[in-house]
Structures are given as C-alpha cells and as structure tokens.
Design an enzyme around this catalytic site. Sequence first.
Site, mmCIF file in Angstrom:
data_model
loop_
_atom_site.group_PDB
_atom_site.id
_atom_site.type_symbol
_atom_site.label_atom_id
_atom_site.label_comp_id
_atom_site.label_asym_id
_atom_site.label_seq_id
_atom_site.Cartn_x
_atom_site.Cartn_y
_atom_site.Cartn_z
ATOM 1 N N CYS A 76 0.833 -1.219 0.000
ATOM 2 C CA CYS A 76 0.000 0.000 0.000
ATOM 3 C C CYS A 76 0.862 1.261 0.000
ATOM 4 C CB CYS A 76 -0.926 0.013 1.211
ATOM 5 S SG CYS A 76 -2.104 -1.350 1.196
ATOM 6 N N HIS A 132 -8.807 1.565 -5.811
ATOM 7 C CA HIS A 132 -9.913 0.676 -5.436
ATOM 8 C C HIS A 132 -11.239 1.140 -6.061
ATOM 9 C CE1 HIS A 132 -7.473 -1.359 -2.427
ATOM 10 N NE2 HIS A 132 -7.116 -0.193 -1.928
ATOM 11 N N GLU A 167 -13.774 -1.271 0.848
ATOM 12 C CA GLU A 167 -12.597 -0.923 0.036
ATOM 13 C C GLU A 167 -12.257 -2.043 -0.943
ATOM 14 O OE1 GLU A 167 -8.845 1.280 1.622
ATOM 15 O OE2 GLU A 167 -8.316 -0.835 1.542
#
Lengths: 136, 136, 136, 136, 136, 136
Positions: E33, E41, E125
Amino acid sequence: MVYLTRIERFNAAHKLWVADWSEDKNYEVFGKCANKNWHGHNYKLHVTVKGRPDPVTGFIMDAKKLSKLIRKHIIDVVDHSNLNLDVPFVPQGLQPTTENMIVLFWQQLAPHLENCELHSLRLEETETIYAEYYGE
Amino acid sequence: MVYLTRIERFNAAHKLWVADWSEDKNYEVFGKCANKNWHGHNYKLHVTVKGRPDPVTGFIMDAKKLSKLIRKHIIDVVDHSNLNLDVPFVPQGLQPTTENMIVLFWQQLAPHLENCELHSLRLEETETIYAEYYGE
Amino acid sequence: MVYLTRIERFNAAHKLWVADWSEDKNYEVFGKCANKNWHGHNYKLHVTVKGRPDPVTGFIMDAKKLSKLIRKHIIDVVDHSNLNLDVPFVPQGLQPTTENMIVLFWQQLAPHLENCELHSLRLEETETIYAEYYGE
Amino acid sequence: MVYLTRIERFNAAHKLWVADWSEDKNYEVFGKCANKNWHGHNYKLHVTVKGRPDPVTGFIMDAKKLSKLIRKHIIDVVDHSNLNLDVPFVPQGLQPTTENMIVLFWQQLAPHLENCELHSLRLEETETIYAEYYGE
Amino acid sequence: MVYLTRIERFNAAHKLWVADWSEDKNYEVFGKCANKNWHGHNYKLHVTVKGRPDPVTGFIMDAKKLSKLIRKHIIDVVDHSNLNLDVPFVPQGLQPTTENMIVLFWQQLAPHLENCELHSLRLEETETIYAEYYGE
Amino acid sequence: MVYLTRIERFNAAHKLWVADWSEDKNYEVFGKCANKNWHGHNYKLHVTVKGRPDPVTGFIMDAKKLSKLIRKHIIDVVDHSNLNLDVPFVPQGLQPTTENMIVLFWQQLAPHLENCELHSLRLEETETIYAEYYGE
C-alpha cells in the site's frame, strides 16, 4: 478481437397472459406469473460489443458512450415501466418473457452501434434465471 | 445471545401514488415510481432471530422451520403480487415503500415465533436501496 | 436461437484421493483436498438450454419445468450428499472434481430435455473456481 | 473438452491520457479517467483453460497450480501497482484500458501453460464493465 | 424507527505513506500500500439514515434525494480522484485509510440531512475489507 | 469509535447428529443435514474489530495482521476439515451448527487481539443462512 461488456439495470412490471386462453389455462401454463394485477423484477442487462481496440485510445468503444446508447434506446423506455402496456417496441400480444425481451432489445440497439459490432446480450430477470442472444 | 438470519426472496409490482394528489404532484414527489401502470422489483428479505443455541441441537431455531414461517406469513402472500392491490395486510392508502412494508412484515411474522425472539428485518428493494427495522 | 439459463444450488462433501497412491502422494497432488475426513462446498449449477421462443408462450422452455428436471435428475441426488460415497452416477474410483462432476451431470440431464437442447453447464465450486461443459 | 476457470483479484491505479493531445482533448475523450493524479480499481480476472480431465486426478489442471502461474506472471506484477508507470509489459504510450490490459495479460500467461490450453480471459474493472479475449 | 440505506460507488487512487518515516519503515508498516506510484480501489459506500416513515409518502427520506446529497457532498469530490492529493476535506498528512475516510465522509454529509438523522456509514474498500462508523 | 471488518473464507464438511437419538429422530430433527456420510459448505467469516484509528497510520488494526490472526487461530484449523472430527476446539458431542461454531470462533480469536477489541463475528454458511455473535 476483444469483447467489451457494459451492464445496465432497470425495474419493471409485467405478466404472462395469453388473451385467447381461459384464466385456468393461463394459470396452468404460467403459474403465479399470470397474476392479473402484475408482478415485477429488477432486470440486469449485459451488452457485449466486439472490435479491435483503437491504437490511440485503447477503446473498442467508449464505455460511457455505450452506456448512453443503451440508456437511450432501451433503459429509458423500459425502466419503471409495465412491459405489457408501456413499451412501444413490444408488439401487442407478445409475451414479455426474458427470451422475447432480449430479441426485442437487440433490434432496438444493434442499428445504433458505430465502429464496433453488437456481439451478445444477457438479460437477468432474477438471481436464478437469465437469457442470452447473439443476434440470430 | 446468538443471532441467526434467514434470507428469502420475492418478486412484486407496486407504485407510489397518493390518491388525494394531482398527477403532477405525484410525479413531482415520486418520479417514475408513480407510473400508473406499475413497476416492480426482486425483493430480498433478511429475517434475524436471537436466542441461545439449544444445548442438544445447537439451534436457536431450525432454519428450515424459520423459512417455513416466513414463507407462510409473508412470502406466499407477497410473491408475484401487486403490493398495492393484492396484499390483505397493506392498509388501503398506505404507500408500499420499503420502509412501510418492513414494518408490516414485522407485524405479520413476530407473533408466530416460538422459543426465540425476532430481532430485525432487512428488506432490499434494489441493489442500492434497503430498509431495516428492529420492532420499535 | 435464444439461450435460457436456470441456476440451482446444492451442498455436498467430497475428497480427492487415488486409492492406488500412498498417503504422501495423495497429499502432494491434492493438498488439503485429500483430507481423509472430507471437506465440502456450496455448489452453484448453471444449466443453459437453447431453442426458439414459442410464439404463443414466449418460452424456450418453462423455467419452472427446467428447474424440476434439474432437481429430479441432479440436485435431489447430490444435495447434502457425499459425492464420493452417496451418488449412484459417480463411477467408483472417479475423482469428484468439478471437471468430472460437470460431465456426469450432463449425462444425467441431457436425455430428459424435450423441445429444446442442452447447450452448456457451469458448475461453481467456490467463489474462485468453476468448470464449464458443452457436451463434447 | 472441459473448461476450467480460476478467478484472481488485484488493485491498481491508472489513468487514460494521450501525451500528444491537449488537456482539453484528453478530458473530452476520457472524461474523469484523464485525472492527472490517477484513479484506481479493484480488478477481477477470470482465467479459463480447456482440456480433457486427467483420468486419474480428474484435473484439467490443478487449480492451485493455475493460481500460482497467474500470480507469478500477472498478479504479482500488477497488484498495488500503477498500470501506466510500474508494469514492465505495458508498452510506453499504450493506454491501460481494460481492452488493452487483457491482451497483454494473455501474452504474459499463455506461454506458461502446459498440458492444457488457454481458452479465454475476462477482466472486470468495475461492477458494470468487463472485457473478454480469446487469443485472436 | 426505521433505517433506510442508499449505496453509492466511486473509484479512486491512494497510497499509505508517512512522510516522517524512511521508505523501509513505510514498506514495513504499509506493505504494497506504500507504493509511491499509487494503487486504487472500487469503493462502495452505504449511507444509513433513520427516522419515522412519513404517513403520506411512506418515506423516511426520498432515496433519490439522499442519493443526490451523497453525490454532491462525497461522490462528486472523490470519484476518479487521488484521495491523497485531490480531496479538499482530507487534511494534509492524514492517511486515507478506510477508517479515516469514513469519519471524514460523516463530517461532510451529516450537516446536510434534514428531517432525518444520519445513523451509520459503511465503506467497502475491497471484497474482504470494510469500515463502519456511527458518528462517535 | 470505528469498526473494521475483515472477511476470510473456508470450506468444510460436517453433519448434525445426536448420538443419543435414533436414526429416525435425527432425520426428523435435522433432515438431510443428518446424512451419515456428511455434507459440506463454503463458509464466509466476517471479523469486526473496533477502536480509534491510530493518528499516524490511520489503522484501527492493520487488516493484513488481522487476516494473519484469523488464519492462524481459525481458518488454518477449519479449512478443508471435517468440523465434527478434525477441529480440536469443537467439544465432542457439540453440534457444529453455524450458531455453535461462531461462539467457538470467538473464544479462539478474542484473546489474541491487541490494541483493539473484537466487536462481532458473522458466519455465513450458505447464501441464505448466517449467524452473528457479539461476545455475550
């Protein structure tokens, strides 16, 4: 050749009812789908076009333009409608089954596609029933 | 305290229309949902009961019995129906919105549960709208 | 030619185990799927038939009748079963993989369809694995 | 011939932007997808291979091995990446549209399959858009 | 008291990166990330309001009006954006995690609801991660 | 207070059978779930923790760490297992119903969470049945 699919949704009422038949025969053949006061569904329509991605844009067809075409020629006509009563392109007396609707949708949409070809339609009526059509 | 949920589905037609209002006002407030020829949905109902698992069976309530109760008191009445015209427990003039239907469903089902308590209902009308009710 | 699909579900146990192999070789090839005490899945079966919609009913085949045929010849036999032990149409020693089960399902169902043709089966074993078969 | 599909997922950023065009033209053609600071998606990739189930194992191909191949040659390269900047097999200047990515994925994966043949790829970019490719 | 939920979607890029930390520490804590070139996303936002259904309209709140409010105050700002760079209501240096974004979304939306109360937000998400917030 | 949920999946076999009862009584109470040769499911487990997002990382808890804990203490034990025979934390004679399993899962996981609190578990057994537990 790459295939691109855009999904659109609509909600509609309908019933299955043959005018020439008795009420008994209609219920025997169509079951609860013959309810004279209608029932309805959330429909989900997959529209698949085919072509070669444009070397500059990478698009077979802009998915937003495809969405606009589907909305103009199909969704805006059938959404929140009664498929038996409200839709000009459903011939009188034709049962608005998933199988029949998908052929009518093809006829509405296919003439309006440019630079790519309509490959298939999938129309989902419930979570357990859907129809597909390839234009012939 | 453990919560057990059973999901059932039904398909129905309805419209939103206040008889005391003009057609214009109805369309202004309800939009396409006011179509006089109805539209419809695939509804999905979550029924949640709560209790302590029986030490022998491991059940709060047999999910098959719960399913039968939901079908008897709700689904068999509303499936393939017109929520405005066909459902005895919808008071005349009450709008069959998701919010109103869920309270009526609670009233139909809650008195029939034994050995466990109704905790909540969730009614999904489309893929983007649902209502929940906890009995008060 | 229109294609109509009906989805049915069943839950079953199975294991993958070659009797002629050592335990080590079975675990090497099948991994956790070789657990001697079994494991299981929620299976989802898509059955697709093809034909021309009947001009009166609009049906290729009544989806409720198709559902009954699938239940009679497949689901009622395999639901809540052990695919290795309980299913008469699984030959002894054949691994009940998704690939093998779908061919067996075709053999069970195809002879019983009338007025339309079986086009394809899809069997989903998990959210990330499924098999498809077109009869040859 | 049986078809087996394995689904894998990845998350990535991208933008659609033709370097030779003005900002206005880019926004006119690509809309919000031209945002210079990128946007992103949860992608879902279906990989379908075809073959005859092995008479002993019942496998066309071990789904776990298929998963490892997809991860090695595609997912590990694109997951949590920027498709325009980070992926060696995306030629400079090529738009990372769903249509273009799926052809590149085929080229990455097809040479590595043994004992079975790559039949098709499906790449889902959002809940309403997906592309499919059959290798030609 | 009935609860009504409306779901809206948006697509965005982001990264997790603490400016005061070394690259090594960022990757140690945030893993992939932390990719400096971003990832992204498809987000799905559930907005739940509570109130009593209006006796005439049957609405807690018109779902179409609720949708317009969510779009105006949240979706139009974050869709096809970079959550670290493009969103005025994300304070500089705050990590755009699901947990932080949902609190910011509450602050944007809550002041604009009339005649009903914001009850909860759920922000999905990926298919396996979501956050929920009840305003305190 | 923000709530963060991580979803994990596992596949398992089980049966419902009370040793003190006759075969007839077992089938009367449990129906097909009493099949002596087992059946099985794809289970989906939602684990929800609550806490305040860390001001630096924006995390209640790193979702990857949460995933590892769930895998270590639950999924690795039950995946591809027989819930009646293979799972050390299922007491002999306890029925492995969804209701009972979720309480056992809580006991396995709750002691291992640090810096945040376990709020709830949801265990989905099929597409129409799930249980939830809040720790008391």
